[in-house]
Design a protein around this motif. Structure first.
Motif, mmCIF file in Angstrom:
data_model
loop_
_atom_site.group_PDB
_atom_site.id
_atom_site.type_symbol
_atom_site.label_atom_id
_atom_site.label_comp_id
_atom_site.label_asym_id
_atom_site.label_seq_id
_atom_site.Cartn_x
_atom_site.Cartn_y
_atom_site.Cartn_z
ATOM 1 N N ALA A 1 87.766 51.540 72.610
ATOM 2 C CA ALA A 1 88.835 50.678 71.919
ATOM 3 C C ALA A 1 88.111 49.531 71.316
ATOM 4 O O ALA A 1 88.800 48.960 70.101
ATOM 5 C CB ALA A 1 89.727 50.254 72.907
ATOM 6 N N ALA A 2 86.829 49.178 71.332
ATOM 7 C CA ALA A 2 86.345 47.901 70.874
ATOM 8 C C ALA A 2 86.125 48.201 69.298
ATOM 9 O O ALA A 2 86.306 47.157 68.640
ATOM 10 C CB ALA A 2 85.071 47.727 71.619
ATOM 11 N N TYR A 3 85.869 49.581 68.960
ATOM 12 C CA TYR A 3 85.485 49.689 67.702
ATOM 13 C C TYR A 3 86.989 49.433 66.814
ATOM 14 O O TYR A 3 87.128 49.250 65.737
ATOM 15 C CB TYR A 3 85.111 51.044 67.059
ATOM 16 C CG TYR A 3 85.098 51.691 65.966
ATOM 17 C CD1 TYR A 3 83.817 51.085 64.993
ATOM 18 C CD2 TYR A 3 86.059 52.348 65.212
ATOM 19 C CE1 TYR A 3 83.613 51.457 63.649
ATOM 20 C CE2 TYR A 3 85.864 52.575 63.941
ATOM 21 C CZ TYR A 3 84.828 52.167 63.198
ATOM 22 O OH TYR A 3 84.880 52.753 61.569
ATOM 23 N N ALA A 4 87.889 50.137 67.425
ATOM 24 C CA ALA A 4 89.395 49.898 66.755
ATOM 25 C C ALA A 4 89.777 48.444 66.832
ATOM 26 O O ALA A 4 90.413 48.120 65.512
ATOM 27 C CB ALA A 4 90.569 50.727 67.555
ATOM 28 N N TYR A 5 89.259 47.597 67.722
ATOM 29 C CA TYR A 5 89.747 46.124 67.692
ATOM 30 C C TYR A 5 88.980 45.504 66.837
ATOM 31 O O TYR A 5 89.234 44.459 66.006
ATOM 32 C CB TYR A 5 89.681 45.735 68.788
ATOM 33 C CG TYR A 5 90.475 46.163 69.811
ATOM 34 C CD1 TYR A 5 91.990 46.030 69.676
ATOM 35 C CD2 TYR A 5 90.191 46.209 71.306
ATOM 36 C CE1 TYR A 5 92.882 46.407 70.800
ATOM 37 C CE2 TYR A 5 91.274 46.759 72.167
ATOM 38 C CZ TYR A 5 92.481 46.721 72.052
ATOM 39 O OH TYR A 5 93.364 47.401 72.929
ATOM 40 N N GLY A 6 87.782 45.689 66.428
ATOM 41 C CA GLY A 6 86.869 44.852 65.641
ATOM 42 C C GLY A 6 85.647 45.659 64.991
ATOM 43 O O GLY A 6 84.780 44.750 64.651
ATOM 44 N N GLY A 7 85.878 46.980 64.772
ATOM 45 C CA GLY A 7 84.914 47.589 64.069
ATOM 46 C C GLY A 7 83.477 47.529 64.802
ATOM 47 O O GLY A 7 83.313 47.446 66.125
ATOM 48 N N VAL A 8 82.360 47.902 64.008
ATOM 49 C CA VAL A 8 80.958 48.290 64.753
ATOM 50 C C VAL A 8 80.533 46.665 65.173
ATOM 51 O O VAL A 8 79.882 46.883 66.462
ATOM 52 C CB VAL A 8 80.087 48.579 63.660
ATOM 53 C CG1 VAL A 8 78.613 48.526 64.321
ATOM 54 C CG2 VAL A 8 80.275 49.823 63.129
ATOM 55 N N GLU A 9 80.792 45.793 64.747
ATOM 56 C CA GLU A 9 80.414 44.368 65.368
ATOM 57 C C GLU A 9 80.867 44.122 66.925
ATOM 58 O O GLU A 9 80.403 43.795 67.912
ATOM 59 C CB GLU A 9 80.672 43.196 64.553
ATOM 60 C CG GLU A 9 79.720 43.055 63.173
ATOM 61 C CD GLU A 9 78.085 43.040 63.625
ATOM 62 O OE1 GLU A 9 77.876 42.389 64.468
ATOM 63 O OE2 GLU A 9 77.453 43.843 63.149
ATOM 64 N N LEU A 10 82.310 44.389 67.094
ATOM 65 C CA LEU A 10 82.775 44.228 68.227
ATOM 66 C C LEU A 10 82.137 45.360 69.286
ATOM 67 O O LEU A 10 82.015 45.030 70.452
ATOM 68 C CB LEU A 10 84.250 44.377 68.246
ATOM 69 C CG LEU A 10 85.095 43.897 69.532
ATOM 70 C CD1 LEU A 10 84.500 42.512 70.204
ATOM 71 C CD2 LEU A 10 86.493 43.759 69.433
ATOM 72 N N ALA A 11 82.222 46.300 68.697
ATOM 73 C CA ALA A 11 81.612 47.669 69.640
ATOM 74 C C ALA A 11 80.227 47.096 70.046
ATOM 75 O O ALA A 11 79.983 47.324 71.426
ATOM 76 C CB ALA A 11 81.576 48.900 68.886
ATOM 77 N N ARG A 12 79.365 46.669 69.207
ATOM 78 C CA ARG A 12 77.731 46.168 69.593
ATOM 79 C C ARG A 12 77.944 45.271 70.543
ATOM 80 O O ARG A 12 77.312 45.198 71.557
ATOM 81 C CB ARG A 12 77.292 45.796 68.131
ATOM 82 C CG ARG A 12 75.800 45.400 68.554
ATOM 83 C CD ARG A 12 75.104 44.752 67.549
ATOM 84 N NE ARG A 12 75.226 45.155 66.082
ATOM 85 C CZ ARG A 12 74.083 45.242 65.193
ATOM 86 N NH1 ARG A 12 73.059 44.893 65.553
ATOM 87 N NH2 ARG A 12 74.501 45.585 64.106
ATOM 88 N N ASP A 13 78.832 44.194 70.302
ATOM 89 C CA ASP A 13 78.875 42.890 71.274
ATOM 90 C C ASP A 13 79.297 43.525 72.577
ATOM 91 O O ASP A 13 78.945 43.040 73.599
ATOM 92 C CB ASP A 13 79.856 42.038 70.729
ATOM 93 C CG ASP A 13 79.449 41.375 69.472
ATOM 94 O OD1 ASP A 13 77.989 41.322 69.142
ATOM 95 O OD2 ASP A 13 80.238 40.639 68.724
ATOM 96 N N THR A 14 80.369 44.298 72.567
ATOM 97 C CA THR A 14 80.848 44.837 73.896
ATOM 98 C C THR A 14 79.870 45.457 74.813
ATOM 99 O O THR A 14 79.508 45.230 75.960
ATOM 100 C CB THR A 14 81.943 45.937 73.654
ATOM 101 O OG1 THR A 14 83.180 45.097 73.126
ATOM 102 C CG2 THR A 14 82.516 46.352 74.990
#
Length: 409
Positions: A113-126
């Motif tokens: 879901a991280a990608y849906a919330y904030g794209g690649v950057e949030l997925a990477r941070d998570t």
């Protein structure tokens, strides 16, 4: 031994398409130089520098985007690619999309879901927060590009398992996602659309079985299609591969990475996951979580793999032959940091060794010389029937010549 280059286009399926494109580009650069103007803009030697990547970690993603509905989608596939230039080794770590994690700013949810919330950057941070790793770059795949790549290569022949039983094979329809899988069991050649269904299907089993099928597809594609002898086909695939990936890997770094990957052999590629450390969480929504110690265990396995040198005797026993306190541990630590696996440390049969002895088996001369360089001293001695040391490892008997301060002791 087949080069890791042979395996690169496979990764289109699970977002390694960016690296696959680089591998294909590097393959094209091996064409006869008569086809290239020396030193000109088309000369790979003018744009591909000598590699200097050290260790690199790349997040590889594939997202089930549905732009027709204004939906960013969730990341369907997440893999971390670890590369070591020094040891010419790589590792792939699959991240389960149902893993429950803390997503910065959004609380607890599935990691995809991280990608849906904030794209690649949030997925990477998570992922960085959850696993405690630093991600140097990312590559995100367009699955339609994968379909076109497989079609241009003429399809790939695989054994389709009877997942659903009674000869039904694999069947799944997701109209919203545009995914339609209808495959009968048995050996058959899959086109691009069938291949994407084969690697994304998980209705009848699990993410782990899907990962096994992805690896099966990898091996089949490598053996059948991705060889330097197929240079014309690979050259034709390159434009599609580049068009199917979004990445923040710059041209220079991409060239360096391609050169390193070219030299990584298939038996130097570790494929791993958290499967042995996952447990289900019952909350009304299906989640999995990693058991205590699971992250450190898997990342430790990867680090040991990346640090060990291929094609060399890598196991080492260190025996204190001088009587100096802590010398065996200091030598062991110094060698471990250089990629050797320390099997045992202890005392030699006597403490009267003035010079360090490095005992090596028949195939261990190169490793013994590396030990000699690390220690800055030592006499090389081949193990034979006169020497009471094992043939499957190096045995180091330390002498008074060891400088423990120089080794960090």
């Amino acid at each position: 031994m087949r080069s890791f280059l042979d395996y690169l286009i496979y990764m289109c399926a699970f977002c390694v398409i960016g690296v696959g494109a680089l591998g294909a580009w590097e393959a094209v650069s091996e064409q006869p130089r008569a086809l290239i103007s020396p030193g000109g803009e088309g000369d790979p030697r003018a744009v591909i520098p000598s590699p200097n990547i050290g260790k690199m970690t790349i997040l590889l993603m594939g997202a089930d985007e549905r732009p027709q509905f204004g939906d960013k989608g969730r990341s369907d596939t997440m893999i971390l690619l670890f590369v070591s230039q020094r040891t010419k080794k790589a590792a792939l770590l699959s991240i389960p999309r149902d893993l429950r994690v803390h997503i910065p700013g959004h609380g607890r949810d599935k990691i995809n879901a991280a990608y849906a919330y904030g794209g690649v950057e949030l997925a990477r941070d998570t992922i960085e927060q959850e696993l405690g790793v630093h991600i140097d770059a990312y590559a995100k795949a367009d699955f339609q590009g994968f379909v076109e790549v497989v079609d241009q290569l003429g399809g790939v022949t695989v054994e389709v398992p009877d997942v659903e039983g009674r000869g039904r094979g694999m069947n799944y329809d997701d109209n919203a996602d545009g995914l339609h899988v209808h495959l009968k069991p048995g050996l058959q050649t899959l086109n691009g659309e069938q291949a994407i269904g084969f690697v994304r299907y998980r209705k009848g089993d699990s993410d782990f079985k899907r990962s096994e099928r992805q690896q099966q597809f990898l091996k089949a594609m490598a053996e059948q299609k991705l060889k330097l002898s197929n240079i014309v086909d690979l050259a034709r695939v390159v434009p599609k591969a580049f068009g199917a990936v979004e990445t923040d890997i710059g041209l220079r770094k991409a060239g360096e990475l391609a050169q390193v990957l070219r030299d990584i052999r298939s038996d130097s590629l570790l494929m791993t996951s958290f499967q042995d450390y996952l447990h289900d969480v019952n909350t009304g929504i299906y989640y999995v979580e990693i058991s205590a110690g699971g992250v450190s265990a898997v990342l430790g396995e990867i680090e040991r793999h990346l640090s060990s040198m291929p094609d060399e005797v890598n196991l080492v026993d260190v025996l204190n032959g001088s009587g100096a306190a802590g010398v065996a541990a200091t030598v062991g630590s110094a060698l471990s940091s250089e990629g050797f696996e320390i099997n045992d440390t202890g005392n030699a049969t006597s403490f009267d060794h003035a010079r360090t002895q490095i005992y090596y088996p028949d195939d261990g001369i190169m490793a013994a010389r590396r030990v000699q360089r690390v220690l800055g001293t030592g006499d090389l001695v081949k193990v034979d029937e006169q020497q009471p040391y094992p043939q499957d490892r190096l045995t180091i008997v330390t002498g008074e010549d060891i400088d423990t301060e120089a080794l960090g002791g």
